[in-house]
Scaffold this active site. Structure first.
Site, mmCIF file in Angstrom:
data_model
loop_
_atom_site.group_PDB
_atom_site.id
_atom_site.type_symbol
_atom_site.label_atom_id
_atom_site.label_comp_id
_atom_site.label_asym_id
_atom_site.label_seq_id
_atom_site.Cartn_x
_atom_site.Cartn_y
_atom_site.Cartn_z
ATOM 1 N N GLU A 229 36.869 41.816 49.449
ATOM 2 C CA GLU A 229 38.577 40.945 50.077
ATOM 3 C C GLU A 229 38.512 39.846 49.384
ATOM 4 O OE1 GLU A 229 38.435 41.779 54.607
ATOM 5 O OE2 GLU A 229 37.430 40.352 53.593
ATOM 6 N N GLU A 303 38.143 49.469 56.034
ATOM 7 C CA GLU A 303 37.264 48.687 57.792
ATOM 8 C C GLU A 303 38.729 49.051 58.386
ATOM 9 O OE1 GLU A 303 36.728 44.442 57.294
ATOM 10 O OE2 GLU A 303 35.189 44.691 55.761
#
Length: 655
Positions: A229, A303
């Site tokens: 991320e 995710e």
């Protein structure tokens, strides 16, 4: 699996409209139509009686001839897709973090993942746990990464590895070692020389362990993630390419990918690396940035959040199992690979939890249940059975039989019979540090210069007058004059009044690291303990004696030689409480409830089960039966505020 049947483009458009825009239409707002051309063809509706997938030959156990691994492909007149050794393949992934699950239960959790219908397990690798001191690595016991990966292969699962160095994962400092905070000029998650030198040394050791476990080496690792991320951090445009090169140079040959929130892909992607996204539901702009950076690649939801983590003092909010089922159905319908985060969350044992700080700081709770597909203790949920039924409807071959549920036990309640005030325990700690000024936790000259990563620090100084005490401490500080509590400092409260004294007294400040922030730029400023000056009436105090309270197993071994006191009623102040849990001849999992206790930690046979706190939402602590001995088990509470009475055992968690 063969090529997908083709459908009328009109049907595809109608289904895409349903997926993305009906929620907006129902709320009175319909955005402009976008991105529907990216999904040209669909599979047969999942309500069809004809199964679609046969991957029985695409498991680590069956697929022996290996050369090309996981590949991203595109074909004329169809959606891009993945292949594994040339066979069309969808990733049905689920996250399990080996370090959050007792090693004795790894097989059970992986078998349940496989029996649900998943073909892949994903896991992070926590740098701070694996290299607790610079150059000293721990891959043993619960941290045996290689054993976990090989066990996944034995069970029949592929592995996607997420080695960091930063992983977030609601871990202390996002999994980065706290010693990196010693030098204030170090810039975490950048190409700052000090930081990348530490990363290089870690990767030299870690990736050497990973390389033999790759698909083309006969192992189960089919993909490796480059950091985590980074689009949400985005401080150094050279950082992600540096890590990409670092993995390649050390022998990573499998598919590489990045992972970002849907609106941060442009910041986090790397040229030549598959970009993946994180999400909890479809929105009109879900794929907007992803399609800008890669138009002809298969989609992987790295995710898919089926729940969320909890923080102390906030209400637990579960997610609907039907919503999860519907979203996964759409993934399959649109040939979207996905990874459920979390399939099984496990537990933030010990001090590993992180924290968040947006408007205010909040610590992540001990449980990492995450409202996942399996509970914290590995039990089945409605989400599990809905997903298993869905997956079974699209597979040609039957799913494995369900592993038996793990039975729980209720043990006799217990009341600690002995206690030791913290002040009596100081002699059993390692030699204290003597310093003219207070030192933060990370800069304590202990552990070969690595400082202290977790736990608490006690600062003592002699004062000869009262007044307004000011302490810059993080996260929570309890202030004492000798053994008398003067107050608690936390959040914005940094001052407390010291009463007038006629002779010199001992000022004591006990500071706890509740968990370093694991997300956002605030990771750069997460030093714990006393992080500034200590003054009375603006006059700095000097000459501190500093005790490190890390609560390691060796410390509890030393406590066995201590002379414990009989428990008195309503003891105020920090103290250790000793009792016995009687587990019988065949210990099983249980949950500990401490309704009359305030705040502290529970240790079973020297193992740290984690933090309890009466503000909730967590009302019980998970106690794995694998960590219990037949018969008597030593239970020690470190209660920071006020003694309670009974400790109860229950077969159901409270969250």
């Amino acid at each position: 699996m063969g090529s997908p049947p083709r459908f009328s483009p009109h049907l595809a458009w109608r289904r895409i409209l349903c997926i993305f825009f009906l929620p907006f239409i129902s709320s009175g707002f319909a955005p402009r139509i976008k991105y529907t051309d990216k999904f040209i063809f669909e599979k047969e509706p999942l309500t069809s009686s004809k199964p679609r997938f046969n991957w029985s030959h695409l498991t680590p156990l069956e697929l022996k001839d290996r050369s090309v691994g996981l590949q991203a492909e595109e074909g004329v007149g169809r959606n891009p897709y993945f292949t594994l050794e040339g066979h069309e393949f969808l990733i049905f992934g689920g996250s399990i973090h080996y370090f959050r699950v007792p090693r004795e239960y790894w097989r059970d959790r992986l078998l349940k993942l496989r029996a649900c219908g998943f073909n892949t397990v994903t896991t992070y690798v926590p740098w701070n746990l694996h290299e607790p001191e610079s150059g000293k690595f721990d891959f043993s016991g619960n941290l045996d990464l290689e054993a976990f990966v090989l066990l996944a292969a034995e069970v029949g699962l592929w592995v996607i590895l997420r080695p960091g160095p930063y992983v977030c994962s609601e871990l202390d400092l996002g999994g980065l070692p706290s010693r990196l905070l010693q030098d204030p000029t170090t810039q975490l998650r950048t190409t700052n020389r000090t930081f990348v030198e530490a990363v290089d040394k870690y990767f030299d050791h870690l990736i050497a362990r990973v390389v033999p476990l790759q698909y083309r080496k006969g192992g189960p690792i089919i993909a490796v993630q480059v950091e985590n991320e980074y689009g949400s951090f985005n401080k150094d445009k050279n950082y992600m390419p540096y890590l990409h090169k670092a993995l390649l140079e050390r022998g990573v040959v499998e598919l590489l990918l990045t992972s970002d929130n849907t609106n941060k892909v442009l910041n986090g992607h790397i040229k030549g690396v598959l970009a993946t996204i994180n999400m909890n539901s479809f929105r009109a702009d879900t794929f907007e940035q992803l399609f800008k950076v890669q138009k002809n690649k298969p989609i992987l939801i790295m995710e898919y959040w089926v729940g969320w983590f909890d923080t102390w003092g906030k209400r637990h909010t579960p997610t609907d199992a039907g919503d999860v089922e519907n979203t996964v159905t759409e993934f399959i319908q649109l040939d979207i690979s996905f990874n459920v985060y979390m399939f099984h969350g496990g537990t933030n044992f010990g001090f590993m939890n992180g924290g968040i700080h947006f408007t205010h700081y909040r610590a992540v709770i001990t449980s990492y249940d995450y409202d996942a597909v399996l509970t914290e203790a590995g039990d089945y949920t409605d989400k599990y059975f809905k997903l298993r039924k869905l997956f079974q409807s699209v597979f040609v071959t039957p799913l494995p039989l369900l592993p038996k549920p793990t039975h729980k036990a209720v043990y006799p309640s217990m009341r600690p019979s002995l206690y030791l005030p913290l002040w009596d325990v100081l002699q059993y700690l390692n030699r204290p540090v003597v310093s003219r000024t207070p030192l933060n936790m990370e800069n304590l000259p202990i552990h070969g210069g690595n400082g202290q990563a977790f736990g608490l620090v006690l600062y003592e100084a002699t004062i000869c007058s009262g007044g307004r005490l000011h302490v810059e401490a993080r996260d929570v500080a309890q202030v004492f004059l000798n053994e008398t509590s003067l107050g608690i400092l936390a959040d914005e409260t940094q001052n407390v009044d010291v009463p007038t004294i006629t002779e010199c007294q001992l000022l004591r400040i006990l500071v706890e690291n509740q968990g370093r922030v694991n997300f956002s730029w605030k990771i750069q400023d997460q030093r714990k303990g006393i992080i500034g000056s200590v003054t009375i009436n603006s006059v700095p105090l000097e000459n501190f004696t500093i005790y490190s309270l890390e609560m390691r197993t060796s410390f509890f071994r030393r406590l066995r030689t201590a002379i414990w006191r009989p428990v008195s009623d309503d003891h105020l102040g920090p103290a250790f409480y000793l009792g016995t849990l009687k587990a019988g001849s065949s210990p099983r999992d249980t949950f500990l409830a401490l309704p009359s206790w305030k705040y502290g930690f529970v240790f079973i046979n020297g193992r740290n089960l984690g933090r309890y706190w009466n503000i909730g939402p967590q009302g019980t602590l998970y106690l794995p039966g694998a960590w219990l001995n037949p018969g008597n088990n030593e239970i020690i509470l470190f209660e920071k505020r006020k003694s309670g009475s009974y400790i109860y055992s229950t077969d159901k968690p409270v969250l």
